[in-house]
Motif scaffolding. Structure first.
Motif, PDB file in Angstrom:
ATOM      1  N   GLY A  83       0.778  -1.227   0.000  1.00  0.00           N
ATOM      2  CA  GLY A  83       0.000   0.000   0.000  1.00  0.00           C
ATOM      3  C   GLY A  83       0.808   1.275   0.000  1.00  0.00           C
ATOM      4  O   GLY A  83       0.339   2.313  -0.443  1.00  0.00           O
ATOM      5  N   PHE A  84       2.039   1.239   0.506  1.00  0.00           N
ATOM      6  CA  PHE A  84       2.795   2.484   0.626  1.00  0.00           C
ATOM      7  C   PHE A  84       4.194   2.387   0.037  1.00  0.00           C
ATOM      8  O   PHE A  84       4.564   3.169  -0.822  1.00  0.00           O
ATOM      9  N   VAL A  85       4.952   1.440   0.503  1.00  0.00           N
ATOM     10  CA  VAL A  85       6.357   1.344   0.102  1.00  0.00           C
ATOM     11  C   VAL A  85       6.485   1.133  -1.398  1.00  0.00           C
ATOM     12  O   VAL A  85       7.380   1.692  -2.035  1.00  0.00           O
ATOM     13  N   LYS A  86       5.591   0.387  -1.966  1.00  0.00           N
ATOM     14  CA  LYS A  86       5.639   0.082  -3.402  1.00  0.00           C
ATOM     15  C   LYS A  86       5.715   1.364  -4.243  1.00  0.00           C
ATOM     16  O   LYS A  86       6.370   1.389  -5.276  1.00  0.00           O
ATOM     17  N   LEU A 114      15.607 -13.332   6.162  1.00  0.00           N
ATOM     18  CA  LEU A 114      15.219 -12.930   4.811  1.00  0.00           C
ATOM     19  C   LEU A 114      13.917 -12.135   4.866  1.00  0.00           C
ATOM     20  O   LEU A 114      12.940 -12.596   5.462  1.00  0.00           O
ATOM     21  N   VAL A 115      13.930 -10.937   4.276  1.00  0.00           N
ATOM     22  CA  VAL A 115      12.744 -10.078   4.234  1.00  0.00           C
ATOM     23  C   VAL A 115      12.624  -9.457   2.849  1.00  0.00           C
ATOM     24  O   VAL A 115      13.600  -9.396   2.106  1.00  0.00           O
ATOM     25  N   PRO A 116      11.448  -8.938   2.498  1.00  0.00           N
ATOM     26  CA  PRO A 116      11.333  -8.162   1.256  1.00  0.00           C
ATOM     27  C   PRO A 116      12.158  -6.879   1.374  1.00  0.00           C
ATOM     28  O   PRO A 116      12.289  -6.308   2.460  1.00  0.00           O
ATOM     29  N   ARG A 117      12.726  -6.422   0.285  1.00  0.00           N
ATOM     30  CA  ARG A 117      13.607  -5.252   0.322  1.00  0.00           C
ATOM     31  C   ARG A 117      12.904  -4.021   0.901  1.00  0.00           C
ATOM     32  O   ARG A 117      13.522  -3.233   1.608  1.00  0.00           O
ATOM     33  N   GLY A 118      11.632  -3.834   0.626  1.00  0.00           N
ATOM     34  CA  GLY A 118      10.904  -2.692   1.194  1.00  0.00           C
ATOM     35  C   GLY A 118      10.911  -2.725   2.710  1.00  0.00           C
ATOM     36  O   GLY A 118      11.034  -1.690   3.364  1.00  0.00           O
TER      37      GLY A 118
END
Length: 136
Positions: A83-86, A114-118
């Motif tokens: 919703g926001f970082v993208k 491990l996490v999504p880069r955002g």
């Protein structure tokens, strides 16, 4: 049901990219005299404000992996990222990235997740601004 597997070369390529990204981040953290001034993205202020509005009580110094990766935690993070970082890191906001669990430690097997880069971006922005990366 079909069995899907990643090609070995693809996994090696991802691992090489993730480790390279972590190495560059570590070089920046340990090479800058004032980490608080380090920019992670061109929209650090907006991302930090949105992150703290969505996660006001999240401690970024040491990440609670169980909470973050719980069903509820994943849902909240996914909604925030989509919703926001993208909007700010469109190209690679969902790319798998290594995150240090404890901000006082370096990148090593026992201190990474491990996490999504955002997610990496907003946590590292908060760590910089809140002084957690100063100890590195």
């Amino acid at each position: 049901m079909e069995n899907y597997e990643n090609a070995e070369g693809l996994e090696m390529s991802w691992a090489t990219a993730a480790i390279g990204f972590a190495d560059r981040h570590w070089e920046l953290l340990t090479g800058l005299p004032e980490v608080k001034k380090m920019r992670v993205t061109s929209a650090d202020a907006e991302l930090y404000a949105a992150f703290r509005a969505a996660f006001p009580d999240l401690t970024v110094g040491v990440i609670d992996e169980e909470q973050m990766k719980s069903k509820e935690g994943k849902a909240k993070w996914r909604a925030f990222l989509d919703g926001f970082v993208k909007r700010y890191v469109e190209d690679d906001y969902n790319f798998g990235t290594l995150l240090r669990v404890d901000s006082r430690g370096k990148y090593e097997e026992t201190n990474t997740t491990l996490v999504p880069r955002g997610q990496f971006y907003v946590i590292e922005i908060a760590r910089n601004l809140e002084g957690f990366n100063d100890e590195v």
